[in-house]
Design an enzyme around this catalytic site. Structure first.
Site, PDB file in Angstrom:
ATOM      1  N   PRO A   1       0.831  -1.203   0.000  1.00  0.00           N
ATOM      2  CA  PRO A   1       0.000   0.000   0.000  1.00  0.00           C
ATOM      3  C   PRO A   1       0.871   1.262   0.000  1.00  0.00           C
ATOM      4  O   PRO A   1       1.843   1.349   0.746  1.00  0.00           O
ATOM      5  CB  PRO A   1      -0.802  -0.133   1.294  1.00  0.00           C
ATOM      6  CG  PRO A   1      -0.827  -1.606   1.565  1.00  0.00           C
ATOM      7  CD  PRO A   1       0.496  -2.117   1.095  1.00  0.00           C
ATOM      8  N   GLU A   2       0.511   2.216  -0.845  1.00  0.00           N
ATOM      9  CA  GLU A   2       1.309   3.434  -0.976  1.00  0.00           C
ATOM     10  C   GLU A   2       0.663   4.567  -0.191  1.00  0.00           C
ATOM     11  O   GLU A   2      -0.342   4.383   0.489  1.00  0.00           O
ATOM     12  CB  GLU A   2       1.494   3.754  -2.456  1.00  0.00           C
ATOM     13  CG  GLU A   2       2.146   2.573  -3.175  1.00  0.00           C
ATOM     14  CD  GLU A   2       2.546   2.843  -4.612  1.00  0.00           C
ATOM     15  OE1 GLU A   2       2.736   4.021  -4.988  1.00  0.00           O
ATOM     16  OE2 GLU A   2       2.691   1.874  -5.378  1.00  0.00           O
TER      17      GLU A   2
ATOM     18  N   LYS B   1       4.120   5.902   4.565  1.00  0.00           N
ATOM     19  CA  LYS B   1       3.445   4.607   4.581  1.00  0.00           C
ATOM     20  C   LYS B   1       3.219   4.101   6.007  1.00  0.00           C
ATOM     21  O   LYS B   1       2.867   2.940   6.212  1.00  0.00           O
ATOM     22  CB  LYS B   1       4.260   3.586   3.784  1.00  0.00           C
ATOM     23  CG  LYS B   1       4.461   3.989   2.325  1.00  0.00           C
ATOM     24  CD  LYS B   1       5.323   2.977   1.594  1.00  0.00           C
ATOM     25  CE  LYS B   1       5.609   3.432   0.180  1.00  0.00           C
ATOM     26  NZ  LYS B   1       6.453   2.458  -0.565  1.00  0.00           N
TER      27      LYS B   1
ATOM     28  N   ARG C   1      12.680  -3.865  -6.924  1.00  0.00           N
ATOM     29  CA  ARG C   1      11.240  -3.652  -7.077  1.00  0.00           C
ATOM     30  C   ARG C   1      10.923  -3.478  -8.562  1.00  0.00           C
ATOM     31  O   ARG C   1      11.741  -3.032  -9.348  1.00  0.00           O
ATOM     32  CB  ARG C   1      10.800  -2.398  -6.307  1.00  0.00           C
ATOM     33  CG  ARG C   1      11.118  -2.426  -4.831  1.00  0.00           C
ATOM     34  CD  ARG C   1      10.222  -3.368  -4.064  1.00  0.00           C
ATOM     35  NE  ARG C   1       8.842  -2.919  -4.106  1.00  0.00           N
ATOM     36  CZ  ARG C   1       8.346  -1.945  -3.365  1.00  0.00           C
ATOM     37  NH1 ARG C   1       9.123  -1.290  -2.497  1.00  0.00           N
ATOM     38  NH2 ARG C   1       7.081  -1.610  -3.450  1.00  0.00           N
TER      39      ARG C   1
END
Length: 259
Positions: free
Chosen positions: A2-3, A51, A248
């Site tokens: 989740p950002e 975050k 990533r």
């Protein structure tokens, strides 16, 4: 993971359920805090910081949580049974609502006065009152030889960007993810674009950068490997950025985003 925008919305849901209400249930299912008990204390508020989530409780206590890859907070009516199969880490409830922390990557209890111990290293929050474009640019330029794709994910530079907003910000600004940060002509414009995109999406249920929220049409490049670019028709590429084990995924258009 989740950002920043998703964490912002989570904080909003927790505020609506818990703020200004006395806790009637306090259940910590992590060994370090197995005996912690916040019952009888009023929840003051929950704020997002990049975050991270900070739930402040009466008596100068803060619950710090981070969703990491798989975590979430689920809000239900007080007393609702917990779902079978969920890996529950924390339950906070009042007489009306309960908030269940599932698969949380981080659970910490600390004095509110010492929140900097867990979030003080972060750069300006893209959705916070402390957003400062100049500070974000200065942070990014501390390592001018680093690729801009890696620099944007470093929360010490600016807080709240993940792989989705990195890919979309770089596409919108026409910057290749492999370009050296020091070679990006308008870092301030790039940082402001990231800020604008998150602000525009902070109250939505999914990221949208194209202006079309329909499934499969919301984003320019993220998740669109091997599909034609919406602008020039070139095939979108997918790769990995960063050193192991921190690499990533990254998506980009090789024509719209040279360098």
């Amino acid at each position: 993971m989740p950002e920043g925008d998703a964490v912002y919305r989570t904080a909003k849901r927790l505020r609506e359920a818990l703020d200004d209400r006395e806790l009637t249930r306090s259940d910590f299912r992590v060994p370090r805090y197995a005996t912690a008990d916040l019952r009888g204390r009023r929840v003051l508020t929950t704020v997002s910081r990049g975050k991270n989530l900070l739930t402040r409780v009466e008596g100068g206590v803060t619950l710090h949580t981070h969703l990491r890859m798989d975590g979430s907070w689920r809000v239900t009516r007080a007393g609702a049974p917990l779902r079978g199969g969920d890996v529950v880490r924390v339950v906070l409830a009042n007489s009306v609502w309960q908030a269940v922390g599932i698969r949380l990557g981080v659970v910490d209890l600390l004095p509110t006065a010492r929140e900097d111990q867990v979030v003080g290293h972060l750069g300006p929050d893209l959705l916070g009152s402390d957003w400062d474009t100049g500070k974000a640019v200065a942070n990014l330029l501390k390592d001018p030889d680093r690729t801009i794709g890696e620099a944007l994910l470093d929360q010490r530079n600016l807080a709240g960007i993940g792989t989705i907003w990195r890919a979309e910000t770089l596409f919108v600004t026409r910057v290749g993810p492999w370009r050296r940060t020091g070679d990006v002509a308008d870092l301030a414009g790039l940082a402001e674009t990231a800020h604008r995109l998150l602000v525009e999406n902070k109250n939505e249920h999914g990221p949208v950068t194209t202006g079309d929220p329909r499934p499969g049409r919301a984003l320019f490049v993220y998740g669109r490997a091997h599909l034609p670019c919406r602008v020039c028709g070139t095939i979108i590429e997918r790769g990995e950025m960063g050193s192991q084990p921190q690499e990533r995924v990254i998506y980009w258009c090789p024509r719209c985003q040279p360098g």
